[in-house]
Design an enzyme around this catalytic site. Structure first.
Site, PDB file in Angstrom:
ATOM      1  N   SER A 300      -2.502   7.051   9.343  1.00 16.29           N
ATOM      2  CA  SER A 300      -2.964   7.152   7.965  1.00 16.29           C
ATOM      3  C   SER A 300      -2.849   5.829   7.209  1.00 16.29           C
ATOM      4  O   SER A 300      -3.565   4.880   7.510  1.00 16.29           O
ATOM      5  CB  SER A 300      -2.168   8.277   7.278  1.00 16.29           C
ATOM      6  OG  SER A 300      -2.652   8.567   6.006  1.00 16.29           O
ATOM      7  N   ASP A 311     -10.325  -5.914  10.379  1.00 13.85           N
ATOM      8  CA  ASP A 311     -11.747  -5.982  10.064  1.00 13.85           C
ATOM      9  C   ASP A 311     -12.107  -7.200   9.226  1.00 13.85           C
ATOM     10  O   ASP A 311     -13.277  -7.579   9.136  1.00 13.85           O
ATOM     11  CB  ASP A 311     -12.195  -4.718   9.336  1.00 13.85           C
ATOM     12  CG  ASP A 311     -12.377  -3.539  10.285  1.00 13.85           C
ATOM     13  OD1 ASP A 311     -11.880  -3.619  11.424  1.00 13.85           O
ATOM     14  OD2 ASP A 311     -13.002  -2.535   9.889  1.00 13.85           O
ATOM     15  N   LYS A 325      -5.739   8.857  12.259  1.00 14.29           N
ATOM     16  CA  LYS A 325      -5.893   9.789  11.145  1.00 14.29           C
ATOM     17  C   LYS A 325      -6.693   9.108  10.033  1.00 14.29           C
ATOM     18  O   LYS A 325      -6.202   8.193   9.382  1.00 14.29           O
ATOM     19  CB  LYS A 325      -4.541  10.236  10.592  1.00 14.29           C
ATOM     20  CG  LYS A 325      -4.660  11.195   9.402  1.00 14.29           C
ATOM     21  CD  LYS A 325      -3.306  11.554   8.828  1.00 14.29           C
ATOM     22  CE  LYS A 325      -3.457  12.500   7.632  1.00 14.29           C
ATOM     23  NZ  LYS A 325      -4.144  11.874   6.487  1.00 14.29           N
TER      24      LYS A 325
END
Length: 529
Positions: A300, A311, A325
């Site tokens: 999470s 990224d 998750k």
């Protein structure tokens, strides 16, 4: 752990950590559910059924339990992270995620029906009032505590209370003839989410975060401020076994590493509404080496941080594929002290990938047992064994290939320890099995230990062979039949770490147990390149 077959040890280890994903599943969204509950036939049908059972059924039935079962059955058919919180559990979970409570600030045991202080918390009310490790609390506001009928919950309620109110304690201290009268003014006691913060070398700081609660960023900020004062220009962020928590806390931490305007995360709800969150001007580790540690239990909010950095081509993600998750929950009050955490959106990393692992509605057992599937397919030992979906391939701005569909795959892989008996022993020792034993060791010469400096502690052989032998005998009383002769070094390390924790706090504990940590060794190796 007598009688357990070795083949079940990986499943036991995975189950022990999966609980953290439940605790860390609540994300910080306001409850905007007012006005949704208009009357309709479906709701009326359920209401009538409950009324019929209450007033007409031949036997007495606890309809509260029926409602609880019904709510759980409905949620289980949705997704694995929509969960029901009964009212008897709500306060404890809310307190854990709030990050603090009001109390006197001591860790204690009930030892022979007496409250024995393990350690007053640093800078807490009890330490300021003069309470010391080893003190026995005999009375609180005139109420005798050395009574069998006072359980741990009752004892906690006596010591907790309204902020700035005073509890008058009577203390028995070794070497002091008379009882000591010590008034303690209750204050806010933090439930720490930063386990440790220290220097790995003269420029690389290390911070371990166990969850994302309301106070996590404030703790993190204090930790890195202290590390910067010690010379830290680079940072290692340890998110292993961190089951997640509040989204805003993860965003604030990720912001420390990303330049202004960089996308951190975006969410998309049922109606397709997209909310994007970008980095701000602040950020004390934007142009330097950054390392993030993750493993199969990092979930999470932990994955939001790791995904945002990966990224944006910032730092190096080290470890093993994270939990997977990518669902966002909102906590909604059900009106009777209970609540539901309902999935209301999905979140996506900056490249647009969802890292939510696949699930089938109503098959939660298989979902939460995926750890065993990872173990069986070999991906805990080799990055090449990780199954990826080429249709979920994305590229970062610098052209690095990343994948969606189930967790963050690290840039640098570190295999899991293959000695599962040793790993199970690790988890057992982290569970506090040594605490009471060590407390009794310290009680044998409390004055000596209480006056020991950390430098003196590090220079001495604190754990002798005799203490080790005594501890092995102590374990046998509880039917632990590990082959302890094969793990004497490990036992000595944890015994010493537990002494350090009771004397100096969690930072000293974490530093000792991490001495031969393979992932931390990998960080230092990469930092020296």
């Amino acid at each position: 752990m007598k009688g357990y077959s070795k083949k079940y040890l990986p499943l036991i280890i995975g189950a022990a950590c999966a609980i953290g994903v439940f605790i860390g599943s609540a994300l910080d969204f306001s409850d905007s559910s007012e006005g949704l509950f208009t009357a309709n036939a479906k709701k009326e049908k359920l209401n009538r059924l409950i009324d019929y059972i209450d007033y007409e059924y031949v036997d007495d039935v606890n309809t509260d339990s029926i409602v609880d079962v019904t709510v759980n059955s409905i949620l289980e058919d949705l997704d694995p992270h929509s969960t029901y919180i009964p009212k008897q559990k709500y306060d404890a979970l809310a307190e854990n995620m709030k990050g603090d409570f009001v109390g006197i600030g001591v860790s204690f045991y009930t030892l022979n029906d007496t409250v024995a202080v393990i350690k007053p918390l640093a800078d807490g009310p009890s330490e300021k009032a003069g309470i010391k490790a080893g003190d026995r609390i005999l009375y609180a506001n005139g109420i005798e505590l050395a009574q069998k009928e006072i359980d741990t919950d009752s004892l906690s309620s006596l010591l907790k209370g309204e902020i700035n109110t005073t509890v008058n304690l009577k203390i028995k201290r070794n070497g002091v003839k008379n009882l000591l009268d010590i008034p303690v003014k209750r204050g806010l006691i933090p439930i720490k989410s930063v386990d440790a913060a220290y220097m790995l070398n003269n420029k690389l700081g290390y911070v371990k975060v166990n969850r994302f609660a309301e106070t996590t960023y404030n703790e993190f900020e204090k930790a890195i401020t202290n590390l910067i004062a010690q010379g830290a220009t680079e940072l290692a962020l340890d998110l292993r076994d961190n089951g997640g928590g509040y989204l805003d806390q993860a965003v604030k931490i990720a912001d420390e590493f990303l330049k202004e305007g960089k996308l951190i995360v975006f969410t998309k709800n049922k109606s397709g509404e997209i909310n994007k969150t970008f980095a701000s001007k602040k950020g004390r580790f934007e142009n330097t080496k950054v390392f993030v540690l993750i493993n199969e239990n990092s979930a999470s909010a932990s994955e939001i941080v790791a995904g945002a950095l990966q990224d944006n081509d910032v730092g190096t993600i080290i470890g093993r594929r994270s939990y997977g998750k990518g669902l966002v929950q909102r906590e909604m009050n059900l009106g009777d002290g209970s609540a539901v955490r309902l999935t209301v959106a999905r979140y996506y990393t900056p490249t647009g990938r969802s890292i939510q692992k696949p699930y089938s509605h109503g098959s939660n057992d298989k979902y939460f047992e995926e750890y065993l599937a990872r173990y069986n397919n070999g991906e805990l030992l080799s990055k090449d064994s990780i199954s990826v979906n080429d249709s979920l391939q994305y590229k970062t701005p610098k052209g690095k290939i990343v994948y969606g569909g189930g967790g963050i795959i690290p840039d640098v892989f570190v295999a899991k320890v293959t000695d599962y008996e040793k790993e199970s022993l690790n988890y057992m020792l982290k569970g506090g099995v040594m605490d009471r034993f060590i407390f009794n060791i310290l009680e044998e010469d409390r004055d000596y230990y209480n006056n020991l400096s950390l430098e003196e502690f590090n220079q001495q052989e604190i754990i002798t062979d005799q203490i080790l032998t005594d501890f092995i005998d102590y374990l046998m009383k509880f039917n632990f039949d590990f082959k302890t002769k094969n793990y004497k070094y490990l036992l000595k390390k944890y015994l010493k770490a537990t002494v350090a924790e009771q004397l100096f706090g969690s930072n000293a504990y974490q530093k000792i147990i991490s001495e031969d940590d393979l992932m931390i060794q990998k960080i230092i190796e990469l930092d020296n390149l």
